[in-house]
Enzyme design. Structure first.
Site, short mmCIF file in Angstrom:
data_model
loop_
_atom_site.label_atom_id
_atom_site.label_comp_id
_atom_site.label_asym_id
_atom_site.label_seq_id
_atom_site.Cartn_x
_atom_site.Cartn_y
_atom_site.Cartn_z
N ASP A 39 -14.05 -10.12 14.35
CA ASP A 39 -12.61 -9.86 14.15
C ASP A 39 -11.66 -10.90 14.76
O ASP A 39 -11.88 -11.37 15.88
CB ASP A 39 -12.20 -8.55 14.85
CG ASP A 39 -13.13 -7.41 14.60
OD1 ASP A 39 -14.02 -7.53 13.76
OD2 ASP A 39 -12.96 -6.38 15.27
N PHE A 98 -14.21 -6.07 23.59
CA PHE A 98 -14.00 -5.84 22.15
C PHE A 98 -12.56 -6.19 21.76
O PHE A 98 -11.76 -6.64 22.56
CB PHE A 98 -14.33 -4.38 21.83
CG PHE A 98 -15.80 -4.10 21.61
CD1 PHE A 98 -16.79 -4.99 22.05
CD2 PHE A 98 -16.22 -2.94 20.96
CE1 PHE A 98 -18.14 -4.73 21.84
CE2 PHE A 98 -17.56 -2.67 20.75
CZ PHE A 98 -18.53 -3.56 21.18
N SER A 99 -12.26 -5.90 20.50
CA SER A 99 -11.01 -6.40 19.88
C SER A 99 -9.75 -5.89 20.57
O SER A 99 -9.75 -4.84 21.21
CB SER A 99 -10.97 -6.00 18.41
OG SER A 99 -11.90 -6.79 17.71
N ARG A 167 -10.88 2.30 20.58
CA ARG A 167 -10.87 0.83 20.69
C ARG A 167 -9.79 0.14 19.86
O ARG A 167 -9.14 0.74 19.02
CB ARG A 167 -12.24 0.27 20.29
CG ARG A 167 -12.71 0.59 18.90
CD ARG A 167 -14.09 -0.04 18.65
NE ARG A 167 -14.68 0.39 17.40
CZ ARG A 167 -15.42 1.49 17.24
NH1 ARG A 167 -15.66 2.29 18.27
NH2 ARG A 167 -15.91 1.80 16.05
N ASP A 168 -9.70 -1.16 20.11
CA ASP A 168 -8.90 -2.10 19.32
C ASP A 168 -7.39 -1.89 19.51
O ASP A 168 -6.64 -1.65 18.55
CB ASP A 168 -9.27 -2.02 17.82
CG ASP A 168 -10.77 -2.15 17.60
OD1 ASP A 168 -11.45 -2.72 18.48
OD2 ASP A 168 -11.26 -1.67 16.56
#
Ligand code: FRU
Length: 501
Positions: A39, A98-99, A167-168
């Site tokens: 990503d 993570f993103s 997340r994200d």
């Protein structure tokens, strides 16, 4: 203080980058400095340049412990690598950074918000990543993780929401300067939802509400949200996992979803009224957008799909690339996309043909290449007797080719990379309904870079993207019609001038 893990990654990528020649990479699509990319992260304009971070495993061409890679650009087409920005080096993110997203703080520092992952084993030995939200602050090169991390944990989840699917973070700024953060989450019904959190300073966050619940309609868990206003509408982009196809929409398993609606900032209420896929091809996921200094909304996605990763081999020096930057607009209640206009600066060697009659196969002088823009408009010779099929072959030689074909009677455009050189029986075709071109009139703007094709249909009403890793000497382009068609073609070579394309 730069951790040993980050220092190792920076040293490794610097050496590996030198072993990959420019010709082994796309001419104008961003690839990882070394190893693996997924990503886009923290896509922003900061201190006079666009910054793109990305999900990154520098040490091999497969997904593993996630770092954040980093590159900068002034036009989103010429990229310069910067040292990796984040490594999984703290107790709260030791299994992955993570993103996430980025904003500029009022004092000019740069704030990254990302998801920290810590793996846990259940009674059956299965691994689950517990996900929390973390912050790092820096100057556009080096970032220091905040001592108060994680800033959002399972304690901040609404009832029933999973701590393994949280997340994200996407931060946006309200008109009053305060911050909101959208987060992908999995509620008890195992579908997806977007949670909304608020903050004054980017460090202290509180839960506000469930911004929108999926209710199992569009796939399951919603990943990588983005949220912005565009042409008088509000747009939510997200990438749902495990989608079920609906007619010609949502065929990608891990797909993309664009919801268009209204946003009441005071009440923090989003009401979606329209939905569509963002991209109708094989490879496009987890896009992020940025607003340019001159007010354009530009989107870049990962030009790959989780279900089709096997198109790349572990021995390849890099895996994963970003899509073209695309200018977004809303017309007739739909998301339209156009290649960023700066791409015109990359054009050279124009070749043009008008009113070419075609019935059968055709090659045209000066129309070939792997870094090419093609503007093709097709119409039937006789509107009362519309041709059956029109195709463009590209990345072609005796052994390899990919195709785009349009069948007006079915109104279906198909991309097919079966013969592109892939040795895996993964998805190689995708069909897209182009209802408005049933009369046989269709316009295609095709951007080929060495390892990708992106096709903007009818002025960007739909886009079809696919990665292809065909040997570079397959650079033929040819045309085919079953029935009598007439076409106009303009071709440009595209190059950044850094290497001979
Ligand atoms: C989407 C995604 C994100 C996650 C990241 C991990 O492609 O699964 O939800 O943050 O990739 O690399």
């Amino acid at each position: 203080m730069i951790s040993q893990a980050l220092r190792d990654a920076r040293r490794y990528e610097e050496i590996l980058e030198k072993q990959i020649s420019p010709q082994e990479r796309p001419a104008f699509h961003l690839t990882p400095r070394s190893g693996w990319m997924n990503d886009p992260n923290g896509f922003c304009w900061y201190h006079g340049a666009y910054h793109m971070f990305y999900q990154y495993y520098p040490y091999a061409s497969h997904w593993d412990d996630m770092h954040w890679g980093h590159a900068v650009s002034r036009d989103l087409l010429h990229w310069e690598f910067l040292p990796a920005a984040l490594a999984p080096d703290e107790l709260y993110d030791r299994d992955g950074c993570f993103s996430g997203s980025a904003i500029t703080l009022p004092d000019g520092r740069h704030l990254l918000m990302y998801t920290g992952v810590v793996n846990e084993k259940d009674r059956n030995g299965k691994t689950w990543g517990v996900q929390t939200q973390c912050v790092a602050i820096g100057d556009g090169i080096d970032y220091e993780k905040y001592e108060g991390n994680p800033v959002l944990t399972e304690k901040d989840l609404p009832e029933g929401a999973s701590r393994f699917d949280f997340r994200d973070p996407k931060i946006i700024q309200k008109k009053d300067g305060s911050l909101l953060c959208l987060l992908g989450s999995r509620p008890a019904d195992k579908s997806g939802q977007i949670l909304l959190y608020g903050s004054k300073d980017g460090l202290h966050w509180e839960f506000r509400k469930v911004l929108i619940a999926n209710n199992c309609r569009f796939g399951k868990m919603w990943e990588c949200p983005d949220f912005f206003s565009l042409d008088g509408h509000q747009v939510l982009l997200t990438s749902p996992q495990d989608m079920l196809p609906e007619g010609f929409e949502y065929h990608n398993g891990n797909g993309t979803l664009c919801l268009i609606g209204t946003w009441d900032e005071d009440k923090e209420e989003f009401i979606a009224s329209k939905d569509q896929s963002i991209d109708y091809g094989i490879d496009f996921y987890a896009p992020q957008t940025v607003e340019t200094p001159d007010g354009r909304r530009i989107m870049i996605g990962w030009l790959q799909n989780w279900d089709a990763c096997a198109i790349r081999d572990d021995e390849d020096p890099w895996a994963g690339q970003m899509s073209l930057p695309r200018e977004l607009s809303i017309r007739d209640g739909r998301l339209y996309q156009a290649p960023i206009r700066e791409i015109e600066e990359l054009r050279s060697n124009r070749a043009a043909y008008g009113d070419v009659h075609i019935n059968g196969s055709l090659e045209l002088e000066n129309i070939s290449g792997r870094c090419v823009e093609l503007l093709v408009s097709v119409r039937p010779k006789d509107p009362a007797n519309v041709y059956h099929k029109f195709s463009i072959y590209f990345a072609q030689n005796e052994q390899y080719h990919s195709t785009i074909s349009y069948r007006p009677h079915e109104a279906v455009l198909k991309i097919d990379r079966k013969f592109s050189g892939s040795r895996r029986a993964i998805i190689h075709q995708r069909r897209c309904l182009v209802e408005e071109s049933r009369n046989g009139e269709i316009q295609l703007r095709i951007i080929l870079d060495r390892f990708s094709s992106e096709i903007f249909i009818n002025d960007g009403r739909q886009v079809v993207s696919a990665a292809m890793y065909t040997p570079l000497d397959a650079e033929g382009i040819s045309f085919f019609a079953d029935g009598e068609a007439v076409m106009n073609i303009v071709k440009y070579d595209l190059g950044t001038g850094e290497v001979l394309d």
